[in-house]
Write a protein that holds these residues in place. Sequence first.
Motif, PDB file in Angstrom:
ATOM      1  N   MET A   1      -8.126  -0.297 -61.001  1.00 25.54           N
ATOM      2  CA  MET A   1      -7.560  -1.259 -60.067  1.00 25.54           C
ATOM      3  C   MET A   1      -6.088  -1.519 -60.361  1.00 25.54           C
TER       4      MET A   1
ATOM      5  N   TYR B   1     -14.909  -2.618 -46.594  1.00 27.15           N
ATOM      6  CA  TYR B   1     -14.986  -4.072 -46.684  1.00 27.15           C
ATOM      7  C   TYR B   1     -16.193  -4.653 -45.960  1.00 27.15           C
TER       8      TYR B   1
ATOM      9  N   ILE C   1     -18.556  -4.379 -48.707  1.00 29.93           N
ATOM     10  CA  ILE C   1     -18.196  -5.349 -49.749  1.00 29.93           C
ATOM     11  C   ILE C   1     -18.629  -6.762 -49.360  1.00 29.93           C
TER      12      ILE C   1
ATOM     13  N   HIS D   1      -5.669  -7.638 -51.255  1.00 30.24           N
ATOM     14  CA  HIS D   1      -5.628  -6.306 -50.650  1.00 30.24           C
ATOM     15  C   HIS D   1      -5.790  -6.379 -49.143  1.00 30.24           C
TER      16      HIS D   1
ATOM     17  N   THR E   1     -10.724 -11.322 -55.500  1.00 30.44           N
ATOM     18  CA  THR E   1     -10.292  -9.997 -55.926  1.00 30.44           C
ATOM     19  C   THR E   1      -9.852  -9.145 -54.744  1.00 30.44           C
ATOM     20  N   CYS E   2     -10.558  -9.280 -53.614  1.00 33.03           N
ATOM     21  CA  CYS E   2     -10.289  -8.447 -52.443  1.00 33.03           C
ATOM     22  C   CYS E   2      -9.296  -9.082 -51.467  1.00 33.03           C
TER      23      CYS E   2
ATOM     24  N   ARG F   1     -12.577  -1.047 -54.898  1.00 34.97           N
ATOM     25  CA  ARG F   1     -13.238  -2.354 -54.825  1.00 34.97           C
ATOM     26  C   ARG F   1     -14.681  -2.210 -54.339  1.00 34.97           C
TER      27      ARG F   1
END
Length: 313
Positions: free
Chosen positions: A60, A219, A222, A245, A241-242, A123
């Motif tokens: 990452m 995503y 995710i 991005h 965390t996402c 991710r």
Amino acid sequence: MERVNSTLLTEFILTGIPYPLRLRTFLFVFFLLIYTLTQLGNLLILITVWVDKQLHTRPMYIFLAILSILDMGISTIIVPRLMMNFTLGVKPIPFGGCVAQLYFYHFLGSTQCFLYTLMAYDRYLAICRPLRYPVLMNAKLSILFAAGTWVAGSIHGAVQAILTFHLPYCGPNQVDYFFCDIPAVLRLACADTTVNELVTSVNIGVVVASCFSLIFLSYVQIILAILRIRMADGRRRAFSTCGAHVTMVTVYYVPCAFIYLRPGTNNPLDGAAALFPTSITPFLNPFIYTLRNQEVKLALKRIIGGPGTNSDV
């Protein structure tokens, strides 16, 4: 289209962005500040990932360091030349310089598209396939994948530059834009550009659409995985965390789609839209990733000698 004359151009004049003359000094200082902070912010992230042992072996943060290099490169290619628009006198750009600017912008820009996709995949693996993540995405593999994005980006940039500059340019030489980009340069060609415009739209459209689709699908998976997390704190950390991005992907892709996926158009908003991927996004990336990422903040504290503790992603 017939040639205006038989003399091929040796230089172009970039008109820049329209602005009130009374704001000349303010805009010069503003973009100088943007450029300086962009370089310093991305350099800080690059040094942090390189120096901190807990970051520089994790995919990452390897991707984040590479993103910083790309942001510094794109900003350097575009912003200093933009700043020249706010100084006195006409400052032409040589034909070769225009070719190089177009090539490197599309080289680094498409590499960034591929890298954003790779970051989304990383991710996805970390959140949806946590047990297999060390096998599917380790430091060596991440470097190999990242190298692939550079190779693909260089090929894409070369294709765009060759398609654009194999045409004859014999006058006029005034590019109605703040840098040498495909739509603005093609309008000056002394030949029919219909095929070029179509190929450019399809080529860039495939890159943007495929990368964005892969990011979107990643995503979706995710989000579904995060919603299955029972602990509220776990869901919060996963979304955090996402979040950075997703924010930067949106800011980067929307202007690019607006500029390149409308062949043959000359919208005055194109210049304003182009400021995002060329100067605003490289400026914002370090701040968003630093402010929203607890591990980067802790690494910065460790580097400057402040107290910090380890945290899990």
